[in-house]
Design a protein around this motif. Sequence first.
Motif, PDB file in Angstrom:
ATOM      1  N   ILE A   1      -8.880 -11.485 -15.778  1.00 41.22           N
ATOM      2  CA  ILE A   1      -8.324 -10.847 -14.586  1.00 41.22           C
ATOM      3  C   ILE A   1      -8.344  -9.338 -14.786  1.00 41.22           C
ATOM      4  O   ILE A   1      -7.743  -8.833 -15.745  1.00 41.22           O
ATOM      5  CB  ILE A   1      -6.887 -11.321 -14.323  1.00 41.22           C
ATOM      6  N   PRO A   2      -9.030  -8.586 -13.939  1.00 41.45           N
ATOM      7  CA  PRO A   2      -9.053  -7.128 -14.123  1.00 41.45           C
ATOM      8  C   PRO A   2      -7.669  -6.521 -13.962  1.00 41.45           C
ATOM      9  O   PRO A   2      -6.863  -6.977 -13.148  1.00 41.45           O
ATOM     10  CB  PRO A   2     -10.011  -6.652 -13.027  1.00 41.45           C
ATOM     11  N   ALA A   3      -7.397  -5.490 -14.746  1.00 42.89           N
ATOM     12  CA  ALA A   3      -6.090  -4.840 -14.714  1.00 42.89           C
ATOM     13  C   ALA A   3      -5.939  -3.989 -13.459  1.00 42.89           C
ATOM     14  O   ALA A   3      -6.901  -3.399 -12.965  1.00 42.89           O
ATOM     15  CB  ALA A   3      -5.910  -3.972 -15.952  1.00 42.89           C
ATOM     16  N   ALA A   4      -4.695  -3.941 -12.952  1.00 42.30           N
ATOM     17  CA  ALA A   4      -4.336  -3.099 -11.803  1.00 42.30           C
ATOM     18  C   ALA A   4      -5.262  -3.331 -10.612  1.00 42.30           C
ATOM     19  O   ALA A   4      -5.575  -2.413  -9.861  1.00 42.30           O
ATOM     20  CB  ALA A   4      -4.334  -1.630 -12.195  1.00 42.30           C
ATOM     21  N   ALA A   5      -5.697  -4.572 -10.439  1.00 39.33           N
ATOM     22  CA  ALA A   5      -6.626  -4.910  -9.362  1.00 39.33           C
ATOM     23  C   ALA A   5      -5.849  -5.242  -8.087  1.00 39.33           C
ATOM     24  O   ALA A   5      -4.700  -5.692  -8.124  1.00 39.33           O
ATOM     25  CB  ALA A   5      -7.496  -6.095  -9.770  1.00 39.33           C
ATOM     26  N   VAL A   6      -6.509  -5.015  -6.957  1.00 42.98           N
ATOM     27  CA  VAL A   6      -5.937  -5.355  -5.658  1.00 42.98           C
ATOM     28  C   VAL A   6      -6.960  -6.190  -4.895  1.00 42.98           C
ATOM     29  O   VAL A   6      -8.119  -5.786  -4.766  1.00 42.98           O
ATOM     30  CB  VAL A   6      -5.578  -4.100  -4.832  1.00 42.98           C
ATOM     31  N   CYS A   7      -6.526  -7.349  -4.409  1.00 44.00           N
ATOM     32  CA  CYS A   7      -7.387  -8.207  -3.604  1.00 44.00           C
ATOM     33  C   CYS A   7      -6.905  -8.166  -2.162  1.00 44.00           C
ATOM     34  O   CYS A   7      -5.726  -8.424  -1.886  1.00 44.00           O
ATOM     35  CB  CYS A   7      -7.366  -9.641  -4.131  1.00 44.00           C
ATOM     36  N   HIS A   8      -7.812  -7.856  -1.252  1.00 43.48           N
ATOM     37  CA  HIS A   8      -7.457  -7.768   0.165  1.00 43.48           C
ATOM     38  C   HIS A   8      -7.883  -9.003   0.956  1.00 43.48           C
ATOM     39  O   HIS A   8      -7.662  -9.060   2.165  1.00 43.48           O
ATOM     40  CB  HIS A   8      -8.072  -6.519   0.788  1.00 43.48           C
ATOM     41  N   THR A   9      -8.501  -9.985   0.289  1.00 44.15           N
ATOM     42  CA  THR A   9      -8.888 -11.207   0.982  1.00 44.15           C
ATOM     43  C   THR A   9      -7.633 -12.021   1.292  1.00 44.15           C
ATOM     44  O   THR A   9      -6.823 -12.276   0.399  1.00 44.15           O
ATOM     45  CB  THR A   9      -9.835 -12.050   0.109  1.00 44.15           C
ATOM     46  N   PRO A  10      -7.454 -12.457   2.540  1.00 48.43           N
ATOM     47  CA  PRO A  10      -6.270 -13.266   2.861  1.00 48.43           C
ATOM     48  C   PRO A  10      -6.275 -14.592   2.108  1.00 48.43           C
ATOM     49  O   PRO A  10      -7.293 -15.281   2.032  1.00 48.43           O
ATOM     50  CB  PRO A  10      -6.403 -13.488   4.373  1.00 48.43           C
TER      51      PRO A  10
ATOM     52  N   GLY B   1     -10.290 -13.070   9.521  1.00 46.66           N
ATOM     53  CA  GLY B   1     -10.716 -11.683   9.422  1.00 46.66           C
ATOM     54  C   GLY B   1      -9.590 -10.759   9.817  1.00 46.66           C
ATOM     55  O   GLY B   1      -8.447 -10.918   9.396  1.00 46.66           O
ATOM     56  N   ALA B   2      -9.890  -9.783  10.649  1.00 46.73           N
ATOM     57  CA  ALA B   2      -8.871  -8.844  11.106  1.00 46.73           C
ATOM     58  C   ALA B   2      -8.012  -9.407  12.219  1.00 46.73           C
ATOM     59  O   ALA B   2      -6.975  -8.828  12.548  1.00 46.73           O
ATOM     60  CB  ALA B   2      -9.539  -7.551  11.579  1.00 46.73           C
TER      61      ALA B   2
END
Length: 552
Positions: free
Chosen positions: A389-398, A472-473
């Motif tokens: 798991i990458p550090a300090a990562a943010v995933c925006h996929t719902p 999506g949006a």
Amino acid sequence: HKSVIWSFTGRLTILVMAMSAGFGFGLGFGTAETAEIPDRPNILVYIVDDWGWQDTSVPFWTRPTRWNTFYRTPTLERLASTGMKFSQAYACAVCSPSRTSIMTGQNAARHRVTNWTLNKDGETSHKTAKLEAPRDWDRNGLQPGQKNIVQILGERGYFTIHAGKAHWGAFGTEGSNPENLGFDVNIAGHSAGGPGHYHGDKNYGNREVGGYTRPWGIPGLEKYHGSDIHLTDATTIEASQSLATAVAGKKPFYLYMAHYAVHAPIMEHRRFIDNYHNQNYPGTTIPISRREAEYASMVEGIDASLGELLDTIDELGQAENTLVIVLSDNGGLTRHARGGSPYMSGADSHCWPLREGKGSAYEGGTRIPLIISWARPDPENPLQQKLSIPAAAVCHTPVMIEDIPVTVNELTGSGNGAESLPDADGRSILPLLRDPQSRAISYTRPLVFHYPHQWTGSPSGGYQSHSAIRSGAWKAIYFYETSSWELYNLHDDIYEANDLAMIHPGRLSDLAGILKAQLDRRGAVFPFNHVENTTQEMVLPGAAPKQAAGNQ
């Protein structure tokens, strides 16, 4: 016998002065030198009740807000720095549906535990002048006959621990006891979804010391009755001891740590209240109200509990082998029990920039915090090499709450993660954990929300019977009370202030058709119209409502 000492530094030290389960404890539980690397990871699912998207110092929006500067959650900050946070994670609008989904991998429309449960065959929905609850929703909640992730993990050799709020099966049913659902240990879990009291000197809502007062008295913590130990802390102590039991037995553990906090009644966590009481909101001259000071102390208490459990796991030599999943069961409480918000105008704004809160069709009702990280990242650890798991990562996929058990299933077994969970609607998010930009899970995968109930109060504010879809949006919402549709573009309008249903009728029609098909495929139940004596089914945009067809 066992005695519990609370240190002034806030660290729990458990002294066991007699042999227990064939082994003893000292000031530490074990060392890394004595620990073995298991062939599959330990899992800590840390679920906080009614914990809002903004109730943390970790920003889940594109920028920090004043709420993020108000709350003190250093343990969550630590996990966000070592793992991945999900900015668009979702649950159901209220608790029991989400808790059933996190066990079964099924959407609420399929498992039909669509509202919170309490008494056998009992009704918990409010009734409007027009609608009442579906006649055939599952009022008794999750029961042993339904295959769930805990049973699967037990079959794979895991030591499974439930601690805190269960709220699966109703009183008078087998599902009221988590041990009947597959857990080896049940700490303080029963049918009720909230505590009568958070303080040990009030016996956690039980009338008498050593007693049990149904429905809101907390069971199983009698040794703490009459003490000054908060419910969050007592549950943490007991969970820590069960972790030691698992490791001593050389079994991987699954700890489902489900705090009653921060559910109402809002009561101070005495260890932390001085950080907020008689203080101003950071950077302002606005005094923090007593109620909000109490709430903030509860939030800090659940963060401290998480830190204490991570310390225990570290002392047991299992930090590198343990995956931590932190989330909430629904949106943050704002409609009642909290009072007005000082940062925005009026009440119901505690989840800002999200609209409304728990129980609502709007984003404040269903968007939740979600952080996933190894307890201690170690690229040399064989388990972490399988899931880096990458550090300090943010995933925006719902993602949706029913994805969690499917993910755990795949990580601890083989196959695609849904093979052992019958009719699972969730999908494994392991590809996203390895790469938050992964296209293995489509951003436009439809997420379905189905709450065919009146949660509380009048049918307004999105708190009435509804179904919704996110793709999506775009997000479309259907309200059964008024047979009306709303449409929002969450990319441009996270506040859900601009209803675009009239501007984009084609988009609305497409989403409505997908939503109806998804509900039909999952066998969803719908509100009952007691005026016309018929089921109140969904009306697609542009279609005329059906005439009453008599008793159905």
